[in-house]
Design a protein around this motif. Structure first.
Motif, PDB file in Angstrom:
ATOM      1  N   GLY A 318      22.868  -0.482  66.622  1.00 17.01           N
ATOM      2  CA  GLY A 318      23.796  -0.907  65.573  1.00 17.01           C
ATOM      3  C   GLY A 318      24.020  -2.404  65.564  1.00 17.01           C
ATOM      4  O   GLY A 318      24.250  -3.008  64.522  1.00 17.01           O
ATOM      5  N   LEU A 319      23.949  -3.027  66.742  1.00 17.83           N
ATOM      6  CA  LEU A 319      24.183  -4.467  66.809  1.00 17.83           C
ATOM      7  C   LEU A 319      22.951  -5.282  66.451  1.00 17.83           C
ATOM      8  O   LEU A 319      23.063  -6.430  66.044  1.00 17.83           O
ATOM      9  CB  LEU A 319      24.637  -4.855  68.225  1.00 17.83           C
ATOM     10  CG  LEU A 319      26.012  -4.314  68.660  1.00 17.83           C
ATOM     11  CD1 LEU A 319      26.281  -4.693  70.107  1.00 17.83           C
ATOM     12  CD2 LEU A 319      27.118  -4.832  67.768  1.00 17.83           C
ATOM     13  N   SER A 320      21.811  -4.700  66.566  1.00 15.49           N
ATOM     14  CA  SER A 320      20.579  -5.454  66.331  1.00 15.49           C
ATOM     15  C   SER A 320      20.331  -5.620  64.837  1.00 15.49           C
ATOM     16  O   SER A 320      20.783  -4.822  64.031  1.00 15.49           O
ATOM     17  CB  SER A 320      19.387  -4.752  66.994  1.00 15.49           C
ATOM     18  OG  SER A 320      19.190  -3.481  66.390  1.00 15.49           O
ATOM     19  N   LEU A 321      19.605  -6.673  64.481  1.00 13.18           N
ATOM     20  CA  LEU A 321      19.222  -6.961  63.102  1.00 13.18           C
ATOM     21  C   LEU A 321      17.705  -7.045  63.009  1.00 13.18           C
ATOM     22  O   LEU A 321      17.045  -7.551  63.931  1.00 13.18           O
ATOM     23  CB  LEU A 321      19.804  -8.302  62.636  1.00 13.18           C
ATOM     24  CG  LEU A 321      21.272  -8.327  62.229  1.00 13.18           C
ATOM     25  CD1 LEU A 321      21.697  -9.762  61.983  1.00 13.18           C
ATOM     26  CD2 LEU A 321      21.493  -7.495  60.987  1.00 13.18           C
ATOM     27  N   PRO A 322      17.133  -6.566  61.914  1.00 17.85           N
ATOM     28  CA  PRO A 322      15.692  -6.750  61.735  1.00 17.85           C
ATOM     29  C   PRO A 322      15.389  -8.217  61.414  1.00 17.85           C
ATOM     30  O   PRO A 322      16.292  -9.025  61.225  1.00 17.85           O
ATOM     31  CB  PRO A 322      15.375  -5.838  60.543  1.00 17.85           C
ATOM     32  CG  PRO A 322      16.640  -5.800  59.769  1.00 17.85           C
ATOM     33  CD  PRO A 322      17.747  -5.844  60.787  1.00 17.85           C
ATOM     34  N   ASP A 323      14.168  -8.548  61.295  1.00 15.63           N
ATOM     35  CA  ASP A 323      13.765  -9.902  60.954  1.00 15.63           C
ATOM     36  C   ASP A 323      13.957 -10.099  59.452  1.00 15.63           C
ATOM     37  O   ASP A 323      13.085  -9.784  58.647  1.00 15.63           O
ATOM     38  CB  ASP A 323      12.299 -10.124  61.335  1.00 15.63           C
ATOM     39  CG  ASP A 323      11.867 -11.566  61.086  1.00 15.63           C
ATOM     40  OD1 ASP A 323      12.773 -12.409  60.894  1.00 15.63           O
ATOM     41  OD2 ASP A 323      10.651 -11.827  61.047  1.00 15.63           O
ATOM     42  N   ILE A 324      15.122 -10.627  59.093  1.00 10.01           N
ATOM     43  CA  ILE A 324      15.449 -10.735  57.662  1.00 10.01           C
ATOM     44  C   ILE A 324      15.159 -12.116  57.103  1.00 10.01           C
ATOM     45  O   ILE A 324      15.261 -12.335  55.900  1.00 10.01           O
ATOM     46  CB  ILE A 324      16.943 -10.399  57.416  1.00 10.01           C
ATOM     47  CG1 ILE A 324      17.840 -11.418  58.128  1.00 10.01           C
ATOM     48  CG2 ILE A 324      17.261  -8.988  57.856  1.00 10.01           C
ATOM     49  CD1 ILE A 324      19.297 -11.244  57.831  1.00 10.01           C
ATOM     50  N   ASP A 325      14.820 -13.085  57.939  1.00 10.08           N
ATOM     51  CA  ASP A 325      14.593 -14.447  57.461  1.00 10.08           C
ATOM     52  C   ASP A 325      13.452 -14.509  56.451  1.00 10.08           C
ATOM     53  O   ASP A 325      13.526 -15.242  55.447  1.00 10.08           O
ATOM     54  CB  ASP A 325      14.305 -15.383  58.633  1.00 10.08           C
ATOM     55  CG  ASP A 325      15.528 -15.565  59.533  1.00 10.08           C
ATOM     56  OD1 ASP A 325      16.639 -15.294  59.035  1.00 10.08           O
ATOM     57  OD2 ASP A 325      15.372 -15.964  60.693  1.00 10.08           O
ATOM     58  N   SER A 326      12.421 -13.747  56.694  1.00 13.22           N
ATOM     59  CA  SER A 326      11.245 -13.800  55.835  1.00 13.22           C
ATOM     60  C   SER A 326      11.288 -12.777  54.710  1.00 13.22           C
ATOM     61  O   SER A 326      10.363 -12.696  53.912  1.00 13.22           O
ATOM     62  CB  SER A 326       9.975 -13.576  56.674  1.00 13.22           C
ATOM     63  OG  SER A 326      10.035 -12.307  57.333  1.00 13.22           O
ATOM     64  N   ARG A 327      12.352 -11.995  54.636  1.00 16.76           N
ATOM     65  CA  ARG A 327      12.448 -10.960  53.623  1.00 16.76           C
ATOM     66  C   ARG A 327      13.271 -11.443  52.426  1.00 16.76           C
ATOM     67  O   ARG A 327      14.179 -12.258  52.566  1.00 16.76           O
ATOM     68  CB  ARG A 327      13.096  -9.689  54.193  1.00 16.76           C
ATOM     69  CG  ARG A 327      12.290  -9.019  55.288  1.00 16.76           C
ATOM     70  CD  ARG A 327      12.949  -7.723  55.694  1.00 16.76           C
ATOM     71  NE  ARG A 327      12.198  -7.046  56.747  1.00 16.76           N
ATOM     72  CZ  ARG A 327      12.527  -5.841  57.228  1.00 16.76           C
ATOM     73  NH1 ARG A 327      13.584  -5.203  56.749  1.00 16.76           N
ATOM     74  NH2 ARG A 327      11.799  -5.301  58.181  1.00 16.76           N
ATOM     75  N   SER A 328      12.949 -10.871  51.258  1.00 17.53           N
ATOM     76  CA  SER A 328      13.745 -11.156  50.070  1.00 17.53           C
ATOM     77  C   SER A 328      14.979 -10.264  50.052  1.00 17.53           C
ATOM     78  O   SER A 328      15.099  -9.321  50.848  1.00 17.53           O
ATOM     79  CB  SER A 328      12.916 -10.919  48.804  1.00 17.53           C
ATOM     80  OG  SER A 328      12.582  -9.533  48.697  1.00 17.53           O
ATOM     81  N   ALA A 329      15.894 -10.567  49.113  1.00 18.43           N
ATOM     82  CA  ALA A 329      17.114  -9.768  49.021  1.00 18.43           C
ATOM     83  C   ALA A 329      16.794  -8.319  48.694  1.00 18.43           C
ATOM     84  O   ALA A 329      17.396  -7.383  49.260  1.00 18.43           O
ATOM     85  CB  ALA A 329      18.040 -10.359  47.958  1.00 18.43           C
ATOM     86  N   PRO A 356      13.063 -13.751  39.690  1.00 18.68           N
ATOM     87  CA  PRO A 356      12.023 -13.929  40.701  1.00 18.68           C
ATOM     88  C   PRO A 356      12.241 -15.141  41.601  1.00 18.68           C
ATOM     89  O   PRO A 356      11.731 -15.180  42.711  1.00 18.68           O
ATOM     90  CB  PRO A 356      10.739 -14.080  39.870  1.00 18.68           C
ATOM     91  CG  PRO A 356      11.165 -14.286  38.463  1.00 18.68           C
ATOM     92  CD  PRO A 356      12.558 -13.812  38.327  1.00 18.68           C
ATOM     93  N   ASP A 357      12.990 -16.143  41.133  1.00 22.63           N
ATOM     94  CA  ASP A 357      13.178 -17.356  41.926  1.00 22.63           C
ATOM     95  C   ASP A 357      14.478 -17.337  42.721  1.00 22.63           C
ATOM     96  O   ASP A 357      14.967 -18.389  43.148  1.00 22.63           O
ATOM     97  CB  ASP A 357      13.165 -18.584  41.009  1.00 22.63           C
ATOM     98  CG  ASP A 357      14.222 -18.502  39.921  1.00 22.63           C
ATOM     99  OD1 ASP A 357      14.768 -17.402  39.709  1.00 22.63           O
ATOM    100  OD2 ASP A 357      14.498 -19.541  39.281  1.00 22.63           O
ATOM    101  N   THR A 358      15.065 -16.148  42.946  1.00 20.19           N
ATOM    102  CA  THR A 358      16.319 -16.068  43.690  1.00 20.19           C
ATOM    103  C   THR A 358      16.077 -16.431  45.150  1.00 20.19           C
ATOM    104  O   THR A 358      15.244 -15.817  45.824  1.00 20.19           O
ATOM    105  CB  THR A 358      16.913 -14.653  43.611  1.00 20.19           C
ATOM    106  OG1 THR A 358      17.122 -14.325  42.227  1.00 20.19           O
ATOM    107  CG2 THR A 358      18.232 -14.585  44.340  1.00 20.19           C
ATOM    108  N   SER A 359      16.808 -17.441  45.615  1.00 16.28           N
ATOM    109  CA  SER A 359      16.672 -17.896  46.999  1.00 16.28           C
ATOM    110  C   SER A 359      18.029 -17.804  47.674  1.00 16.28           C
ATOM    111  O   SER A 359      19.027 -18.304  47.149  1.00 16.28           O
ATOM    112  CB  SER A 359      16.153 -19.338  47.041  1.00 16.28           C
ATOM    113  OG  SER A 359      16.080 -19.803  48.362  1.00 16.28           O
ATOM    114  N   LEU A 360      18.071 -17.151  48.852  1.00 15.05           N
ATOM    115  CA  LEU A 360      19.331 -16.923  49.552  1.00 15.05           C
ATOM    116  C   LEU A 360      19.275 -17.515  50.948  1.00 15.05           C
ATOM    117  O   LEU A 360      18.213 -17.571  51.578  1.00 15.05           O
ATOM    118  CB  LEU A 360      19.632 -15.420  49.647  1.00 15.05           C
ATOM    119  CG  LEU A 360      19.647 -14.634  48.326  1.00 15.05           C
ATOM    120  CD1 LEU A 360      19.900 -13.165  48.601  1.00 15.05           C
ATOM    121  CD2 LEU A 360      20.701 -15.182  47.387  1.00 15.05           C
ATOM    122  N   SER A 361      20.443 -17.954  51.397  1.00 12.54           N
ATOM    123  CA  SER A 361      20.534 -18.477  52.756  1.00 12.54           C
ATOM    124  C   SER A 361      20.542 -17.331  53.755  1.00 12.54           C
ATOM    125  O   SER A 361      20.713 -16.160  53.398  1.00 12.54           O
ATOM    126  CB  SER A 361      21.802 -19.320  52.904  1.00 12.54           C
ATOM    127  OG  SER A 361      22.963 -18.504  52.734  1.00 12.54           O
TER     128      SER A 361
END
Length: 465
Positions: A318-329, A356-361
């Protein structure tokens, strides 16, 4: 046109009043001046005509009484009238004379050519027949005025009724043309004085009003300058506050990301540390099973150790996160929904409508992950996973995310948040709201309007990110 309007608006109130008020006052002055001058001329001409008419009536009336019976005069009367207007002071003053019948026929005139002729009855002649004295100054436009008009002199044309002495009945009209050189001078002086009086009055009123408006305009200008300065200061303060707000949001986002990274490390440490040690302890218990005669106590310890392993692994997961840096929303949202569906066996309907150009921090991506994760967990726990939906969209720079179900819904608690919402895997609605608001967004929770079920939604303004 717009440039003219802008130039007009740039003028001060005093200047606008001077221009607009000046135009209105000049037009009003001209109108009132013409009215006053016309009234003065009418009054002077009328009074002069009445005085002259009374004088002439005393001379002409005794010679015209025969007109009560016939429309002609006896030879003696003609001779007397000719003598009155020939080589006499009155003849120098009255340069032309006509004696009319009420029907418009000339019975006597200084110009013998028109005697006996009938002319069209004018308004002045008709009014005189009714007993009214009429006069025109320098208006010789009638047909019978050709001879007088040729003289080129300023003439006062007077129509005076001739009455029968004993009955007062109008039996004729005496028309005479008086040389009005002095009257012309007097009228010119009167008009000039009236124009000067009107102009002086309007200039005085306009000047006083201008001074009042000028004073008010200066006060308004000072107040406007002060308000402009204050507005400028407020603008600078607002910009500074906006900068501070963005810094706070950015700091909160970094803090949230750091917390999630710390939780990820804790989860990894739990998985690699205590979980491994507990697994080793479970293996050692299996080895000791052949050395112990009474295994009842050993079985209890083994069950406790295995439960602890499962609990530690669940917490770690539950505490772990997948590798979301390279993923889109969209990939993040769909990944959480697929994981939840695989774990619980309840399907999740996912809809994503993003440019298509949505960029998130990174902080926003983590917020989306946790929001969907906790929302689906809550829907599965309290709605049995019925009708689970995830909706992600972005329009006009506003990112919207909602998690819905078709369960029994929520009941508002004392603090405004729904009761029965539980803790979303240890975070809960309040923690989730803090996470969203730290990014400058808003979170709402309540029941669906299109039927039974609950919905939690969040909005983030990506334009200020």
């Amino acid at each position: 046109m717009k440039a003219n309007i802008r130039s007009w608006n740039d003028l001060s109130l005093a200047a606008q009043f001077a221009v607009a008020g000046g135009v209105i006052m000049i037009l009003s002055m001209v109108l009132i001046g013409r009215i006053v001058a016309a009234r003065i001329e009418d009054g002077v001409v009328r009074n002069t005509a009445l005085a002259t008419s009374q004088y002439m009536d005393s001379i002409i009336s005794p010679l015209s009484q025969d007109m009560a019976d016939v429309d002609t005069l006896p030879p003696g009367a003609h001779r007397a009238l000719d003598e009155i207007f020939s080589n006499t002071p009155l003849g120098e003053r009255v340069v032309s004379f006509k004696l009319w019948t009420p029907e418009g026929r000339v019975v006597h005139a200084t110009d013998p050519i028109i005697v006996g002729e009938t002319f069209q009855i004018t308004d002045n002649l008709a009014a005189a027949v009714k007993g009214e004295v009429r006069a025109d100054f320098e208006d010789l436009s009638d047909e019978e005025d050709q001879g007088e008009n040729a003289l080129g002199l300023p003439l006062l044309e007077i129509y005076s009724p001739v009455r029968e002495v004993w009955s007062g009945k109008v039996i004729g009209v005496a028309e005479f043309y008086e040389v009005a050189t002095q009257l012309k001078r007097d009228l010119a002086a009167a008009k000039r004085n009236s124009w000067m009086a009107v102009a002086l009055t309007f200039m005085s009123i306009g000047g006083i009003l201008y001074l009042i408006v000028l004073r008010g305009s200066r006060i308004i200008d000072r107040q406007r300058d002060a308000l402009t300065a204050q507005l400028s200061e407020l603008g600078a303060l607002s910009a500074h506050n906006m900068t501070l707000r963005r810094r706070v949001q950015q700091a909160a986002a970094r803090t949230s990301a750091m917390n999630d990274q710390a939780l990820r490390r804790i989860g990894a440490d739990l998985h690699d540390g205590p979980a491994q040690l507990l697994s080793f302890a479970a293996l050692r218990l299996d080895n000791l099973r052949g050395q112990v005669k009474d295994t009842s106590e050993l079985d209890g310890v083994e069950r406790a150790v295995k439960d602890a392993i499962r609990e530690v692994r669940s917490i770690s997961k539950g505490l772990s996160l997948p590798d979301i840096d390279s993923r889109s929303a969209e990939q993040i949202v769909r990944g959480v929904a697929e994981t939840h569906a695989a774990r619980t066996g309840s399907p999740v309907d996912v809809t994503c409508e993003l440019p298509p150009d949505t960029s998130l921090s990174q902080a926003v991506k983590i917020c989306l992950y946790r929001f969907v994760q906790e929302g689906l967990n809550n829907a599965w726990r309290y709605a049995g996973g019925t009708g689970q939906e995830v909706r992600l969209s972005c329009a006009d720079g506003i990112l919207s995310l909602a998690v819905r179900d078709r369960g029994p819904g929520m009941v508002a608690g004392p603090g405004g948040l729904p009761e029965g919402g539980g803790d979303f895997s240890g975070i809960g609605l309040r923690g989730l709201r803090d996470r969203v608001e730290s990014l400058g967004g808003t979170l709402t929770a309540g029941n669906r309007k299109d039927g039974p079920g609950a919905v939690i939604s969040m909005e983030l303004d990506m334009r200020s990110s």
